[in-house]
Design a protein around this motif. Sequence first.
Motif, PDB file in Angstrom:
ATOM      1  N   SER A 302       1.850  17.723 -11.387  1.00  0.00           N
ATOM      2  CA  SER A 302       0.879  18.419 -10.543  1.00  0.00           C
ATOM      3  C   SER A 302       0.218  17.387  -9.635  1.00  0.00           C
ATOM      4  O   SER A 302       0.644  16.229  -9.581  1.00  0.00           O
ATOM      5  N   THR A 303      -0.803  17.816  -8.900  1.00  0.00           N
ATOM      6  CA  THR A 303      -1.514  16.897  -8.011  1.00  0.00           C
ATOM      7  C   THR A 303      -3.007  16.948  -8.303  1.00  0.00           C
ATOM      8  O   THR A 303      -3.488  17.819  -9.028  1.00  0.00           O
ATOM      9  N   ASN A 304      -3.719  16.018  -7.697  1.00  0.00           N
ATOM     10  CA  ASN A 304      -5.178  16.047  -7.767  1.00  0.00           C
ATOM     11  C   ASN A 304      -5.706  17.199  -6.905  1.00  0.00           C
ATOM     12  O   ASN A 304      -4.942  17.840  -6.181  1.00  0.00           O
ATOM     13  N   PRO A 305      -7.026  17.497  -6.931  1.00  0.00           N
ATOM     14  CA  PRO A 305      -7.540  18.685  -6.255  1.00  0.00           C
ATOM     15  C   PRO A 305      -7.292  18.758  -4.754  1.00  0.00           C
ATOM     16  O   PRO A 305      -7.189  19.856  -4.208  1.00  0.00           O
ATOM     17  N   CYS A 306      -7.184  17.639  -4.065  1.00  0.00           N
ATOM     18  CA  CYS A 306      -6.917  17.696  -2.619  1.00  0.00           C
ATOM     19  C   CYS A 306      -5.441  17.518  -2.284  1.00  0.00           C
ATOM     20  O   CYS A 306      -5.058  17.548  -1.105  1.00  0.00           O
ATOM     21  N   GLY A 307      -4.619  17.310  -3.281  1.00  0.00           N
ATOM     22  CA  GLY A 307      -3.182  17.317  -3.085  1.00  0.00           C
ATOM     23  C   GLY A 307      -2.545  16.022  -2.628  1.00  0.00           C
ATOM     24  O   GLY A 307      -1.336  15.961  -2.439  1.00  0.00           O
ATOM     25  N   GLU A 308      -3.337  14.947  -2.474  1.00  0.00           N
ATOM     26  CA  GLU A 308      -2.756  13.722  -1.904  1.00  0.00           C
ATOM     27  C   GLU A 308      -2.166  12.779  -2.944  1.00  0.00           C
ATOM     28  O   GLU A 308      -1.534  11.781  -2.582  1.00  0.00           O
ATOM     29  N   ILE A 309      -2.375  13.071  -4.247  1.00  0.00           N
ATOM     30  CA  ILE A 309      -1.827  12.205  -5.297  1.00  0.00           C
ATOM     31  C   ILE A 309      -1.050  13.049  -6.310  1.00  0.00           C
ATOM     32  O   ILE A 309      -1.640  13.607  -7.240  1.00  0.00           O
ATOM     33  N   PRO A 310       0.270  13.201  -6.173  1.00  0.00           N
ATOM     34  CA  PRO A 310       1.052  13.810  -7.262  1.00  0.00           C
ATOM     35  C   PRO A 310       1.100  12.831  -8.439  1.00  0.00           C
ATOM     36  O   PRO A 310       1.343  11.636  -8.251  1.00  0.00           O
ATOM     37  N   LEU A 311       0.880  13.351  -9.649  1.00  0.00           N
ATOM     38  CA  LEU A 311       0.761  12.475 -10.815  1.00  0.00           C
ATOM     39  C   LEU A 311       1.484  13.054 -12.025  1.00  0.00           C
ATOM     40  O   LEU A 311       1.691  14.269 -12.132  1.00  0.00           O
ATOM     41  N   CYS A 312       1.825  12.171 -12.952  1.00  0.00           N
ATOM     42  CA  CYS A 312       2.331  12.574 -14.260  1.00  0.00           C
ATOM     43  C   CYS A 312       1.134  12.787 -15.191  1.00  0.00           C
ATOM     44  O   CYS A 312       0.016  12.378 -14.878  1.00  0.00           O
ATOM     45  N   PRO A 313       1.343  13.421 -16.347  1.00  0.00           N
ATOM     46  CA  PRO A 313       0.215  13.640 -17.260  1.00  0.00           C
ATOM     47  C   PRO A 313      -0.453  12.335 -17.686  1.00  0.00           C
ATOM     48  O   PRO A 313       0.219  11.359 -18.031  1.00  0.00           O
ATOM     49  N   TYR A 314      -1.777  12.336 -17.615  1.00  0.00           N
ATOM     50  CA  TYR A 314      -2.657  11.258 -18.058  1.00  0.00           C
ATOM     51  C   TYR A 314      -2.635  10.036 -17.145  1.00  0.00           C
ATOM     52  O   TYR A 314      -3.213   9.014 -17.481  1.00  0.00           O
ATOM     53  N   ASP A 315      -2.006  10.160 -15.998  1.00  0.00           N
ATOM     54  CA  ASP A 315      -2.135   9.083 -15.028  1.00  0.00           C
ATOM     55  C   ASP A 315      -3.342   9.372 -14.149  1.00  0.00           C
ATOM     56  O   ASP A 315      -3.815  10.511 -14.054  1.00  0.00           O
ATOM     57  N   SER A 316      -3.840   8.328 -13.518  1.00  0.00           N
ATOM     58  CA  SER A 316      -5.042   8.442 -12.703  1.00  0.00           C
ATOM     59  C   SER A 316      -4.891   7.542 -11.492  1.00  0.00           C
ATOM     60  O   SER A 316      -3.985   6.714 -11.427  1.00  0.00           O
ATOM     61  N   CYS A 317      -5.786   7.705 -10.540  1.00  0.00           N
ATOM     62  CA  CYS A 317      -5.706   6.853  -9.354  1.00  0.00           C
ATOM     63  C   CYS A 317      -7.086   6.592  -8.794  1.00  0.00           C
ATOM     64  O   CYS A 317      -7.981   7.433  -8.868  1.00  0.00           O
ATOM     65  N   ARG A 318      -7.226   5.401  -8.260  1.00  0.00           N
ATOM     66  CA  ARG A 318      -8.445   4.987  -7.583  1.00  0.00           C
ATOM     67  C   ARG A 318      -8.147   4.885  -6.094  1.00  0.00           C
ATOM     68  O   ARG A 318      -7.024   4.547  -5.703  1.00  0.00           O
ATOM     69  N   LEU A 319      -9.120   5.186  -5.259  1.00  0.00           N
ATOM     70  CA  LEU A 319      -8.881   5.277  -3.819  1.00  0.00           C
ATOM     71  C   LEU A 319      -9.625   4.195  -3.047  1.00  0.00           C
ATOM     72  O   LEU A 319     -10.731   3.799  -3.412  1.00  0.00           O
ATOM     73  N   LEU A 320      -8.990   3.767  -1.969  1.00  0.00           N
ATOM     74  CA  LEU A 320      -9.580   2.780  -1.061  1.00  0.00           C
ATOM     75  C   LEU A 320      -9.081   3.107   0.336  1.00  0.00           C
ATOM     76  O   LEU A 320      -7.897   3.407   0.526  1.00  0.00           O
ATOM     77  N   ALA A 321      -9.955   3.054   1.317  1.00  0.00           N
ATOM     78  CA  ALA A 321      -9.576   3.362   2.697  1.00  0.00           C
ATOM     79  C   ALA A 321      -9.724   2.134   3.584  1.00  0.00           C
ATOM     80  O   ALA A 321     -10.661   1.346   3.420  1.00  0.00           O
ATOM     81  N   ILE A 322      -8.803   1.988   4.529  1.00  0.00           N
ATOM     82  CA  ILE A 322      -8.901   0.941   5.538  1.00  0.00           C
ATOM     83  C   ILE A 322      -9.361   1.596   6.838  1.00  0.00           C
ATOM     84  O   ILE A 322      -8.777   2.596   7.276  1.00  0.00           O
ATOM     85  N   ASN A 323     -10.412   1.072   7.424  1.00  0.00           N
ATOM     86  CA  ASN A 323     -11.031   1.654   8.617  1.00  0.00           C
ATOM     87  C   ASN A 323     -10.241   1.239   9.863  1.00  0.00           C
ATOM     88  O   ASN A 323     -10.416   0.150  10.392  1.00  0.00           O
ATOM     89  N   LEU A 324      -9.367   2.114  10.335  1.00  0.00           N
ATOM     90  CA  LEU A 324      -8.466   1.779  11.441  1.00  0.00           C
ATOM     91  C   LEU A 324      -9.206   1.477  12.740  1.00  0.00           C
ATOM     92  O   LEU A 324      -8.734   0.670  13.555  1.00  0.00           O
ATOM     93  N   PHE A 325     -10.343   2.098  12.957  1.00  0.00           N
ATOM     94  CA  PHE A 325     -11.078   1.883  14.208  1.00  0.00           C
ATOM     95  C   PHE A 325     -11.440   0.411  14.392  1.00  0.00           C
ATOM     96  O   PHE A 325     -11.457  -0.096  15.518  1.00  0.00           O
ATOM     97  N   SER A 326     -11.715  -0.274  13.290  1.00  0.00           N
ATOM     98  CA  SER A 326     -12.192  -1.659  13.375  1.00  0.00           C
ATOM     99  C   SER A 326     -11.113  -2.632  13.836  1.00  0.00           C
ATOM    100  O   SER A 326     -11.418  -3.790  14.120  1.00  0.00           O
ATOM    101  N   TYR A 327      -9.862  -2.196  13.914  1.00  0.00           N
ATOM    102  CA  TYR A 327      -8.791  -3.090  14.375  1.00  0.00           C
ATOM    103  C   TYR A 327      -8.486  -2.902  15.865  1.00  0.00           C
ATOM    104  O   TYR A 327      -7.577  -3.533  16.402  1.00  0.00           O
ATOM    105  N   VAL A 328      -9.263  -2.042  16.516  1.00  0.00           N
ATOM    106  CA  VAL A 328      -9.124  -1.867  17.961  1.00  0.00           C
ATOM    107  C   VAL A 328     -10.055  -2.849  18.657  1.00  0.00           C
ATOM    108  O   VAL A 328     -11.273  -2.779  18.511  1.00  0.00           O
TER     109      VAL A 328
END
Length: 852
Positions: A302-328
């Motif tokens: 299945s996936t997490n509630p927003c659908g961006e991480i398909p996972l196996c049972p009992y796996d988890s994920c931590r999120l980090l974002a890179i701010n693309l605007f700052s490279y312009v």
Amino acid sequence: MPVETQSLEQQRAYTQDEAFEASVKYFKGDDLAARVWINKYALKDSNGNLYELTPDDMHKRIAKEIARIEQTYPNPLSEEDIFSLIKDFKYIVPQGSPMAGIGNPYQTASLSNCFVIGNPGDSDSYGGIMKIDQEQVQLMKRRGGVGHDLSHIRPKGSPVKNSALTSTGIVPFMERYSNSTREVAQDGRRGALMLSVSINHPDSEDFIDAKLEQGKVTGANVSVRIDDAFMEAVKNDTEYTQKYPIFSENPKYSKTIKANDVWKKIVHNAWKSAEPGILFWDTIINESVPDCYADLGYKTVSTNPCGEIPLCPYDSCRLLAINLFSYVENPFTKHAKFNFNLFKKHVAVAQRIMDDIIDLELEKIDVVLEKIKNDPETDEVKATEYNLWLNIKKKAEEGRRTGIGITAEGDMLAALGIQYGSEAGNAFSLEVHKTLCIEAYRASVYTAKDRGAFAIFDSEREKNNPFIQRIKNEDEKLYFDMLEYGRRNIALLTIAPTGTTSLMTQTSSGIEPVFMPVYKRRRKVNPNDKNIRVDFVDEVGDSWEEYVVFHHRFKQWMEVNGIDSNKKFTQEELDDLIKQSPYYKATSNDVDWLSKVSMQGAIQKWVDHSISVTINLPSDVTEDLVGELYLKAWEVGCKGVTVYRDGSRSGVLIANDEKSETPAPDALTAFPTKRPEILEADVVRFQNNKEKWIAFIGLIDEKPYEIFTGLVDDEDGILIPRWVTRGLIIKSKNEEGNTRYDFQYKNKRGYKTTIEGLSHKFNPEYWNYAKLISSTLRHGMPIDKIVDLINSLQLDSASINTWKNGVVRALKHYVEDGTAAKGHVCDSCNSENLIYQEGCLTCTDCGSSKCG
């Protein structure tokens, strides 16, 4: 020069006012960003004492902890280096749980943003189903979003070896899990749940329809797992065979359906309510690198509630974002360019930081396990929770999954002078995401050289995976380095929504275009105050001031071009400004829908997990167009897709052009003029001032038609079993010929039990008001308006006011999600942009939620 940090003993507490004043200055006058940071991410203890004055303090806390982990490995990053990359939300932004939890001694919680759970062997026994229910609640209390799949539950009518004799099917368990989610709230943050089912399951049609029933399954997002064979049947207008167990060679039950009949239902429901979402399951599984290890416990379910991480049972994920605007560099000028070299360097560091965060998460899990051990409950009571966290720890330690993503895609393109959704825009975005993928995988390989590969890495298992083959074709040296050193992480990349994160980066959210470069907000005012402008008076007589809000980067474009953002603009001037800007024809409602789907499909090939993105459509689009977009998404290789048609859920921001606020004639519910003798009824329980209350709500077409409510009272016979949530309200006559309303329900043996005379069971004063409220319900007044009407009643006694609050709480369950809550102000950020979400008032600006 080292970053200055303090021990807990040295930390001083700040008042809310001190932190707010300092944070508003930090965010250059953005009071919304300041309130969001204080409420969600600033370090605070359980008594609400604040120990951080501005995000600088938070970033020092995070840098210190990550540097501590770095010291345990070769060639460590320094605290100063880490701080310079995460400060000001400029380059690398830990999201959500990592931001709040790293270095936080006051909270026993996970650093993971999302989890998926399930049972070995897909057990559909009651014990297995209840175990999932308990695990879901235990995770949500630690701030995690949860997903799980229901495809293992036997279909409705299947024989079972218990007193029920036949299975109730999927839908009752959807309601169970949904209700459990609604019961969990942490620090104003509601639980988040994804429920999925395979289209191959014989009950999938019931699953698809479940959320259209008003007041049902309101605590979960739902998505359908669709396989290629079903999509081919839709394209060719042929039949499709559903099975249980799903895809079984020897199913216990099967049925043949017309694929297009079910497809049209999916499309209709999505057009009407934005759900269900679609998961193209064969694409997910075929592209999944972790599924190369499916037999070792990494089968995606299945996936997490927003659908961006398909996972196996009992796996988890931590999120980090890179701010693309700052490279312009030189944004919004003719000299603007994207600094790919700096971007590559920072991606490598971000992946390394993500790996450090896994070690910090393992420490957090050990704290959780120790707390469970020391809790006063018996070992028998604690066993499920304890084993849950042991399983999660094993998966985190063994696979070391990470979730690197981006934010500010829309602003990056605008700053470069490239139109979002154009051919050039899609091509440039693809180049950025391909670069992100290659450099993140390179970093994971070189981290494995220093720290070791994830425990079960096996290049032979992965060699035919399409995603790994794509990397090999793009960078052969990287591929052969991966064969030599392994890879530190089983999967690395995602594109998640970045709601509150983007408020603090002051950019567009995630991969999405800018929603609106200019919009209006309303602020409730006292018309008698000095220097107050009244622009709008609502239907209940409250006065509001309207003011223009510029998206931060649109304002930056104005400043670069010498335009005074403090000027009072007319609507025509605002329209002209937008036409001059790089945001013209590049907002959520402007972008060509098929182009956006194509962009998502192209970028998905360089994202090993998935992408959370929404296709925004105007209200007048046809259902056929929704179906066309879904089909296109499958064809171009998307893993999932969600559409949102304007008006399918009411919005909260005010468009710049004036629109009538009068509801259309068909907005009122067409109830029968005569009360039917028998009504379906919901039973809703709640507490008022620690007193137990109950409401019986008569329904027509699942919409409230009448209400009876008051205190639960043993002596008066109102107490009924807690498992009773549905029954009938029957209008009849008593011996004297007077009208009475009886409630009837079936007990667990199927026998009918009747509670006579609901109207006489409660305080007579309640009954008189209930008749008034039932009358407004029967005339089809929208529920949110009735809620406001009841709230405005000035009642004399404390008991009747308590009753009034109870009626409001009961009726809020039936306010459609997304309905704007006009006249309400957020307690956390003072925003008027509140909507009803799952019966609660939810602020769309800061995310805080209030029930009651």
